[in-house]
Scaffold this motif. Sequence first.
Motif, PDB file in Angstrom:
ATOM      1  N   CYS A   1       0.839  -1.213   0.000  1.00  0.00           N
ATOM      2  CA  CYS A   1       0.000   0.000   0.000  1.00  0.00           C
ATOM      3  C   CYS A   1       0.870   1.259   0.000  1.00  0.00           C
ATOM      4  CB  CYS A   1      -0.928   0.000   1.210  1.00  0.00           C
ATOM      5  SG  CYS A   1      -2.301  -1.154   1.106  1.00  0.00           S
TER       6      CYS A   1
ATOM      7  N   SER B   1       2.358   1.598  -3.392  1.00  0.00           N
ATOM      8  CA  SER B   1       1.359   2.016  -4.376  1.00  0.00           C
ATOM      9  C   SER B   1       1.106   3.515  -4.322  1.00  0.00           C
ATOM     10  CB  SER B   1       0.050   1.251  -4.138  1.00  0.00           C
ATOM     11  OG  SER B   1      -0.937   1.654  -5.057  1.00  0.00           O
TER      12      SER B   1
ATOM     13  N   ARG C   1      -4.238   8.391  -6.331  1.00  0.00           N
ATOM     14  CA  ARG C   1      -3.511   7.203  -5.878  1.00  0.00           C
ATOM     15  C   ARG C   1      -4.183   6.494  -4.709  1.00  0.00           C
ATOM     16  NH1 ARG C   1       2.908   8.806  -6.601  1.00  0.00           N
ATOM     17  NH2 ARG C   1       2.709   9.496  -8.774  1.00  0.00           N
TER      18      ARG C   1
ATOM     19  N   THR D   1      -5.365   2.613  -4.831  1.00  0.00           N
ATOM     20  CA  THR D   1      -4.787   1.647  -3.901  1.00  0.00           C
ATOM     21  C   THR D   1      -5.866   0.913  -3.118  1.00  0.00           C
ATOM     22  OG1 THR D   1      -2.770   2.971  -3.675  1.00  0.00           O
ATOM     23  CG2 THR D   1      -3.253   1.396  -1.912  1.00  0.00           C
TER      24      THR D   1
ATOM     25  N   LEU E   1      -2.799  -5.836  -5.860  1.00  0.00           N
ATOM     26  CA  LEU E   1      -2.038  -4.612  -5.623  1.00  0.00           C
ATOM     27  C   LEU E   1      -0.634  -4.724  -6.214  1.00  0.00           C
ATOM     28  CD1 LEU E   1      -2.194  -1.823  -4.402  1.00  0.00           C
ATOM     29  CD2 LEU E   1      -1.494  -2.777  -2.208  1.00  0.00           C
TER      30      LEU E   1
ATOM     31  N   ASP F   1      -0.910  -4.305  -9.934  1.00  0.00           N
ATOM     32  CA  ASP F   1      -1.161  -2.912 -10.314  1.00  0.00           C
ATOM     33  C   ASP F   1       0.095  -2.059 -10.177  1.00  0.00           C
ATOM     34  OD1 ASP F   1      -3.111  -0.866 -11.113  1.00  0.00           O
ATOM     35  OD2 ASP F   1      -2.763  -0.041  -9.122  1.00  0.00           O
ATOM     36  N   ILE F   2       0.903  -2.319  -9.157  1.00  0.00           N
ATOM     37  CA  ILE F   2       2.175  -1.592  -9.012  1.00  0.00           C
ATOM     38  C   ILE F   2       3.103  -1.941 -10.169  1.00  0.00           C
ATOM     39  CG2 ILE F   2       4.254  -1.394  -7.592  1.00  0.00           C
ATOM     40  CD1 ILE F   2       2.461  -1.821  -5.131  1.00  0.00           C
TER      41      ILE F   2
ATOM     42  N   ARG G   1       2.370  -0.005 -13.275  1.00  0.00           N
ATOM     43  CA  ARG G   1       2.842   1.388 -13.276  1.00  0.00           C
ATOM     44  C   ARG G   1       4.357   1.480 -13.406  1.00  0.00           C
ATOM     45  NH1 ARG G   1      -0.065   3.544  -8.033  1.00  0.00           N
ATOM     46  NH2 ARG G   1      -0.611   1.376  -7.681  1.00  0.00           N
TER      47      ARG G   1
END
Length: 345
Positions: A34, A37, A70, A74, A304, A307-308, A311
């Motif tokens: 978290c 992120s 963000r 997250t 998560l 998703d990180i 990016r």
Amino acid sequence: MSAQAAVASAQSYPTSMRSSWLIVALSVMLLLLCAASLAVGRAPLDVGAAIAQWVRGESTLATLVLIELRLPRTLLAVLVGASLGLAGAALQGLLRNPLAEPGIIGVSSCAALGAVIAFYSGASFTAPLALPLAGIAGAMVAVVLLYALAGREASTLTLILAGVAINGFAAAATALALNLAPNPFAVTEIVFWMMGSLADRSISHLQLAAPLMIAGWALLLTSGRALDALTLGEDTAASLGVRLGRLRFMLVLGTALAVGSGVAVTGAVGFVGLVAPHLLRPLVGYQPSRLLLTSAIAGAVLVLAADIAIRLIAVGPELKLGVVTALIGAPFFLVLVLRLRRETI
């Protein structure tokens, strides 16, 4: 305490301790992800400074990026991943099938169909929340159709067959909408949305989906003991006081609320509900009640982390979350099928 009970308690103690430590480890990993992120993005951001500015009530570009972009992304990744992992573990326990996952009962496909209808009708362009609302409505329609076809006291096999029928209908209706789309731009929007993504999600999406997800979690998490009894067989579970019809209804409704609202907000994110329980089952034992919470946290960690990674990978247009989870999950699924095949030979 009888001798048999004492032996059973002694045997379950190491597994219980291992499960507790696993929950702690996964929770720490989730908190670290978290924090990562919030810090990771196309633009550099000093998260500590942005939080300090937000606490002081200062409206700066850094606080806007943190709070409006963000943070919702997250939190949605955590909620959606937890919903998929938890629903996958619950459905595998209900159906007693290690290949079961949330899409098997038609909820995900109907939620996607509702969102596609919002795109097709133009409602998603006139009202920002029309898209997630239509997706949630589609998930609820799936539950109604499921029990209209199978009945509340349906057997597990009947539920699966009804889910297959609903999935087929939703897929055909989605293809029809794509075929009849008035312009290629609408088709592009629909296809991109169906790939699944957390980009550009706002606090409004979070506020809409979170209450429904939490309600679904409550239904799924309270079914642990009944699922433990179900591992002994339906007849034995019924003799122990488990109301099988009520249990199936709770799990289907819980999956619809948790997964349907997630799909409505993020699009289709596949295989998390399959992968998370399988990774953890050897570590926590084969008791469904112990697997539910750990699978929820593991699902949040998987989504998560994916998703990180999206990016961090600079490939021009941002990769879609559903594409990344499918690239991870599809090979895992094939390996699992081959392993099960070897075990049955």
